[in-house]
Enzyme design. Structure first.
Site, mmCIF file in Angstrom:
data_model
loop_
_atom_site.group_PDB
_atom_site.id
_atom_site.type_symbol
_atom_site.label_atom_id
_atom_site.label_comp_id
_atom_site.label_asym_id
_atom_site.label_seq_id
_atom_site.Cartn_x
_atom_site.Cartn_y
_atom_site.Cartn_z
ATOM 1 N N THR A 111 0.752 -1.006 0.264
ATOM 2 C CA THR A 111 -0.049 -0.459 0.264
ATOM 3 C C THR A 111 0.624 1.332 -0.204
ATOM 4 O OG1 THR A 111 -0.290 0.035 2.637
ATOM 5 C CG2 THR A 111 -1.537 -1.717 1.077
ATOM 6 N N GLU B 89 -5.728 -4.150 -1.885
ATOM 7 C CA GLU B 89 -6.558 -5.309 -1.161
ATOM 8 C C GLU B 89 -7.186 -6.091 -1.874
ATOM 9 O OE1 GLU B 89 -4.911 -2.243 2.207
ATOM 10 O OE2 GLU B 89 -5.828 -2.494 0.296
ATOM 11 N N LYS C 107 -15.944 16.357 10.198
ATOM 12 C CA LYS C 107 -17.094 16.136 11.197
ATOM 13 C C LYS C 107 -17.490 17.861 11.496
ATOM 14 C CE LYS C 107 -17.365 11.467 12.778
ATOM 15 N NZ LYS C 107 -17.620 10.934 14.062
ATOM 16 N N TRP D 88 -21.944 15.588 8.968
ATOM 17 C CA TRP D 88 -20.675 14.886 8.069
ATOM 18 C C TRP D 88 -19.941 15.664 6.804
ATOM 19 C CZ3 TRP D 88 -19.093 9.565 8.229
ATOM 20 C CH2 TRP D 88 -18.970 8.680 9.207
#
Length: 542
Positions: free
Chosen positions: A181, A325, A435, A440
């Protein structure tokens, strides 16, 4: 009784060499264009496999590459895994300390290096980190004098080897590949791919819901081969018996335009910035795109303006989503048959999302309390996914394994909605969502809308600490070259644009005009870097 041979990569090579022996593999290299055929390629893969044996590479050993997109790099894609070794593609754009960490963590035994990247690797070379590396193999006929220890030219490494190789019968569970990654939130994490994972990913990619690659196609992966196997395109192209076109080191828009015209490219793929650059090149240059059918865009959201612009040119942009992944493709924004007669705006809305999961995968979306969301296009939560080509653990990272996996489900960290047709839409990364005052705010939705303005080439939004609201959004804007709008006028137009689509509290508290949004080693916007430089309360008090 169940029967059949294991699901492995080698039959894809056998099929290409025997059914399509004259189909070409074309590469742009530092020395110019190279051309070979599947029959010649299969012979070269055999030579390389014999050379790896002679070098003492055993089952499970890792063979690394630090290379651009070309035919020699492609030879390692089949040679290393099909002998029982594990191919580890390394991103050369990583910082030296990440490169050292990755090589040491993977315990690579041989590293194949492009001549133009040899100095980079030599600069990162550390005796302790590279202790496992027994040999460097530099692509080509010469080894540059940059200080790589125990280095040999590729031509010498494979020279004199037999084209015939006694391929072993491998298990589907045999490790075949490895990628790391990008490490935006810490040290890179190693993801291992088995033969069966790469086989099943390839088969899904060949379906109409994947990339629908046929033997008549000419496929050009612009996404780097070191980035999750160029999204699996080299394997799928070989499995289909299609023609490969590799754009080589650092192709610019002119290079891509030339390759599309000269080689008749039908399918290509890469991150949005690549296709924005090509659009800008097309504004001032006549380019024949008549063969080009589809561009697959991933790595970041495809701006609606880009999809529309290519539609006008007769080229279909297909939005895709995936992760290291997930080997990596997990979904594509292909249109369901029931949407073929829908109006253009409805289709455009679907195509701008991350789309439908590929056949073979399952997903669920859950809130913080673990409850699943409604598929109403509004309710959102974290995406979890599982399937035959989704990893269930990281290499030697027990803490990350405990955090990122839930039984056989991968916690993606993507915050998504799902509409009534099953189309996923990423509204943010869990680390990037803002937030503010208990609500959100999706930074990605704001960015996509801002980048739809003609005067904006790049836009990124981050949350900045705020005394009253906890966080407030700040927009970072890169102006398109040649725009005559002043900063104040552009800020006003962006505010009006966002006013029309989002609640007022979503609007950035401030705009900052910068020369370029920092990028990760895989070409994505690096909000981590923006936060490190700008995310303190003083920014909003200036």
């Amino acid at each position: 009784m169940p029967g059949g041979t294991p699901q492995t990569l080698r039959p894809f090579l056998w099929r290409a060499a025997n059914l399509y022996p004259d189909t070409e593999i074309v590469s742009r290299t530092h020395e110019g264009m190279t051309r070979t055929t599947y029959a010649e390629y299969a012979d070269q893969v055999g030579r390389l496999a014999n050379a790896l044996d002679e070098a003492g590479i055993d089952d499970g050993d890792r063979v690394a590459t630090v290379c651009w997109n070309h035919d020699r790099h492609f030879e390692t894609y089949f040679a290393a895994p099909s002998t029982g070794a594990q191919l580890h593609t390394v991103n050369p754009l990583l910082p030296d300390e990440h490169l050292q960490y990755i090589v040491e963590d993977a315990q690579d035994r041989i590293i194949f290096v492009d001549p133009s990247l040899a100095e980079k690797v030599a600069g990162a070379y550390d005796e302790d980190a590279f202790e496992s590396v027994e040999q460097f193999v530099v692509i080509g006929s010469e080894v540059p004098d940059v200080g790589l220890p125990n280095a040999v030219a590729y031509d010498d490494f494979v020279g004199g080897q037999d084209t015939e190789y006694d391929w072993p019968q491998l298990s589907g569970e045999t490790p075949a590949g490895m990628c790391y990654t990008s490490g935006t939130t810490g040290k890179p994490k190693g993801v291992e791919y088995t033969q069966q994972m790469l086989w099943s990913h390839t088969m899904a990619e060949l379906t109409p819901m994947g990339m629908n690659i046929a033997d008549t196609d000419v496929v050009m992966p612009v996404v780097p081969m070191f980035h999750v196997n160029a999204w699996g395109m080299p394997y799928a192209t070989a499995a289909a018996g299609a023609k490969h076109v590799y754009p080589g080191p650092s192709p610019d828009p002119e290079d891509l335009a030339h390759l599309i015209e000269e080689e008749g490219v039908t399918i290509t793929a890469g991150v949005p910035t690549v296709w924005l650059g090509l659009l800008e090149y097309l504004e001032d240059n006549e380019v024949d795109l008549s063969t080009l059918d589809e561009i697959y865009i991933g790595g970041a959201a495809a701006p609606e303006s880009v999809i529309r612009a290519y539609d006008d040119l007769g080229v279909t942009v297909v939005h895709a989503w995936g992760m290291t992944e997930t080997s990596p493709i997990g979904s594509t924004a292909t249109l369901k048959g029931t949407l073929e007669d829908a109006d253009y705006e409805t289709q455009l809305d679907k195509r701008g999302k991350q789309g439908l999961v590929l056949p073979g995968l399952e997903f669920k979306v859950v809130r913080d309390d673990g409850e699943r969301i409604e598929w109403d296009g509004e309710d959102f939560g974290e995406l979890l996914i599982r399937g035959p080509w989704v990893t269930t653990e990281y290499h030697q990272r027990p803490a990350a394994n405990e955090q990122d996996f839930e039984d056989d489900w991968l916690r993606t960290g993507d915050i998504v909605t799902v509409d009534e047709d099953g189309y996923m839409d990423i509204v943010d990364r869990a680390d990037d969502v803002i937030k503010s005052g208990g609500e959100w705010i999706s930074t990605q939705e704001l960015e996509n809308t801002m980048m739809g303005h003609d005067a904006v080439s790049e836009a990124a939004v981050i949350g900045v600490p705020h005394e009253r609201y906890q966080e407030r959004p700040v927009g970072f804007v890169v102006r398109r070259e040649g725009t005559e709008l002043s900063d104040d006028d552009l800020e006003g137009e962006l505010s009006a644009l966002l006013d029309a689509e989002f609640p007022s509290f979503w609007k950035p508290e401030k705009y900052v005009f910068i020369d370029e949004v920092p990028k990760t080693a895989t070409g994505k916007f690096s909000k981590k870097d923006l936060r490190e430089e700008y995310a303190d309360e003083s920014l909003l008090s200036e």
